[in-house]
Design an enzyme around this catalytic site. Structure first.
Site, PDB file in Angstrom:
ATOM      1  N   LYS A  13       0.894  -1.382   0.124  1.00 61.31           N
ATOM      2  CA  LYS A  13      -0.026  -0.039   0.174  1.00 61.31           C
ATOM      3  C   LYS A  13       0.834   0.978   0.089  1.00 61.31           C
ATOM      4  O   LYS A  13       1.109   2.045  -0.676  1.00 61.31           O
ATOM      5  CB  LYS A  13      -1.072   0.034   1.012  1.00 61.31           C
ATOM      6  CG  LYS A  13      -2.093  -0.750   1.511  1.00 61.31           C
ATOM      7  CD  LYS A  13      -2.746  -1.095   2.884  1.00 61.31           C
ATOM      8  CE  LYS A  13      -2.181  -1.429   4.526  1.00 61.31           C
ATOM      9  NZ  LYS A  13      -1.421  -2.822   4.110  1.00 61.31           N
ATOM     10  N   ARG A  88      -9.937  -0.099   8.738  1.00 58.02           N
ATOM     11  CA  ARG A  88      -9.568  -0.769   8.981  1.00 58.02           C
ATOM     12  C   ARG A  88     -10.556  -2.026  10.108  1.00 58.02           C
ATOM     13  O   ARG A  88     -10.869  -3.452  10.169  1.00 58.02           O
ATOM     14  CB  ARG A  88      -8.403  -0.953  10.265  1.00 58.02           C
ATOM     15  CG  ARG A  88      -6.964  -0.709   9.736  1.00 58.02           C
ATOM     16  CD  ARG A  88      -6.482  -0.854  10.565  1.00 58.02           C
ATOM     17  NE  ARG A  88      -4.648  -1.089  10.225  1.00 58.02           N
ATOM     18  CZ  ARG A  88      -3.727  -0.624   9.075  1.00 58.02           C
ATOM     19  NH1 ARG A  88      -3.762   0.342   9.066  1.00 58.02           N
ATOM     20  NH2 ARG A  88      -2.672  -1.633   9.544  1.00 58.02           N
ATOM     21  N   ARG A 127      11.957  -4.276   5.351  1.00 59.39           N
ATOM     22  CA  ARG A 127      11.822  -2.972   4.917  1.00 59.39           C
ATOM     23  C   ARG A 127      12.632  -2.074   5.913  1.00 59.39           C
ATOM     24  O   ARG A 127      13.430  -2.202   6.957  1.00 59.39           O
ATOM     25  CB  ARG A 127      10.050  -3.398   5.400  1.00 59.39           C
ATOM     26  CG  ARG A 127      10.142  -1.571   5.539  1.00 59.39           C
ATOM     27  CD  ARG A 127       8.257  -1.157   5.183  1.00 59.39           C
ATOM     28  NE  ARG A 127       7.513  -2.096   6.391  1.00 59.39           N
ATOM     29  CZ  ARG A 127       6.744  -2.115   6.611  1.00 59.39           C
ATOM     30  NH1 ARG A 127       5.217  -1.242   5.658  1.00 59.39           N
ATOM     31  NH2 ARG A 127       6.206  -2.389   7.362  1.00 59.39           N
ATOM     32  N   ARG A 160      11.077  -0.563  11.744  1.00 59.26           N
ATOM     33  CA  ARG A 160       9.951   0.038  12.531  1.00 59.26           C
ATOM     34  C   ARG A 160       9.481  -1.288  13.183  1.00 59.26           C
ATOM     35  O   ARG A 160       9.969  -2.062  13.317  1.00 59.26           O
ATOM     36  CB  ARG A 160       8.474  -0.483  11.339  1.00 59.26           C
ATOM     37  CG  ARG A 160       8.048   1.319  10.850  1.00 59.26           C
ATOM     38  CD  ARG A 160       6.659   0.998  10.000  1.00 59.26           C
ATOM     39  NE  ARG A 160       5.826   0.435  10.265  1.00 59.26           N
ATOM     40  CZ  ARG A 160       4.834   0.211   9.406  1.00 59.26           C
ATOM     41  NH1 ARG A 160       4.450   0.736   8.580  1.00 59.26           N
ATOM     42  NH2 ARG A 160       3.919  -0.806  10.095  1.00 59.26           N
ATOM     43  N   ARG A 171      -0.158  -8.287  13.879  1.00 62.21           N
ATOM     44  CA  ARG A 171      -1.045  -7.993  12.661  1.00 62.21           C
ATOM     45  C   ARG A 171      -1.677  -8.505  11.769  1.00 62.21           C
ATOM     46  O   ARG A 171      -2.560  -7.433  11.079  1.00 62.21           O
ATOM     47  CB  ARG A 171       0.014  -7.027  11.932  1.00 62.21           C
ATOM     48  CG  ARG A 171       0.572  -5.765  12.921  1.00 62.21           C
ATOM     49  CD  ARG A 171       1.902  -5.537  12.458  1.00 62.21           C
ATOM     50  NE  ARG A 171       2.300  -4.936  11.465  1.00 62.21           N
ATOM     51  CZ  ARG A 171       2.886  -4.627  10.414  1.00 62.21           C
ATOM     52  NH1 ARG A 171       4.784  -4.435  10.817  1.00 62.21           N
ATOM     53  NH2 ARG A 171       3.718  -3.558   9.469  1.00 62.21           N
TER      54      ARG A 171
END
Ligand code: AP5
Ligand code: ZN
Length: 214
Positions: A13, A88, A127, A160, A171
């Protein structure tokens, strides 16, 4: 256009948003980015949001609905926006509909980033992000020109706190339980388009172009 991007953590996203944003001059509203900025600045909102975020759970509907309510009223968002990571929950979706109804607008398209869970751990643990711009890189799939450094500003990249295999599990659980019903909510309105999000970033971008130009 008013767009929603829905997909599990790591589905792309945040990678696709800037491309759509530049093409259509829309504002990019990413609740995760806004919450992380609030946590870093230790604002009252950030203090309330931190624990849920660190554990991979969802922040309360009231807090995130408040952020979006303010953001969609901004003059810069009147031409359209990309919602990345919101709504969400079905409650958030209903609140959003009410907000937009008041403005006499509505959501045009929901892009559903469809991808197998098994692919996501590698994407998430590799990431690296540039916090102030939200740009993300990947050690294997999208490496920066210089390791650990943002291509544009030369500033350092960080990982993160929630990008670990263990927190990813929570998650994903939150996604399947609380966010998948949001896809059904919009499917009933016939505005959902499914994307094959496991394809390389360029191909996903092309798929999005096709959808938005048709
Ligand atoms: P948020 O920041 O929204 O995180 P998320 O939904 O878990 O999504 P990610 O940002 O992890 O994934 P992405 O799809 O953007 O992936 P990306 O493009 O970077 O939310 C964080 C937290 O905030 C939540 O857990 C919750 O606590 C809270 N929160 C936020 N919104 C909320 C709300 N509305 N209600 C309640 N709580 C809320 O890509 C990932 C990696 O893969 C990158 O390294 C990238 O380079 C690479 N990559 C991307 N695309 C490809 C591709 N096609 N092929 C190969 N690699 C790729
Ligand atoms: Zn993201």
């Amino acid at each position: 256009k008013r767009l929603i991007l829905i997909g599990p953590p790591g589905s792309g996203k945040g990678t696709q948003s800037p491309i759509i944003k530049d093409e259509y001059c829309l504002c990019h509203l990413a609740t995760g980015d806004m919450l992380r900025a609030a946590v870093a600045a230790k604002t009252p909102l950030g203090v309330k949001a931190k624990e849920a975020m660190d554990n991979g759970g969802l922040v309360s509907d009231d807090l995130v609905v408040g952020i979006i309510d303010e953001a969609v009223k901004k003059p810069s968002c009147q031409k359209g926006f990309i919602l990345d990571g919101f709504p969400r929950t079905v409650v958030q979706a209903q609140k959003l509909d009410q907000m937009l109804e008041k403005q006499g607008t509505k959501i045009d398209t929901v892009l559903n980033f469809s991808i197998d869970d098994a692919i996501l751990e590698e994407r998430i643990t590799g990431r690296w992000i540039h916090p102030s711009s939200g740009r993300s890189y990947h050690t294997k799939f999208a490496p920066p020109k210089v390791a650990g450094v943002d291509d544009v500003t030369g500033e350092p990249l960080i990982q993160r706190k929630d990008d670990t295999a263990a927190v990813l599990k929570s998650r994903l659980e939150a996604f399947h339980k609380q966010t998948e019903p949001v896809i059904d909510y919009y499917s009933k309105k016939k505005i959902v388009v499914e994307l094959q999000a496991e394809k390389p970033p360029k191909e996903v971008a092309e798929e999005i172009q096709k959808v938005l130009s048709s």
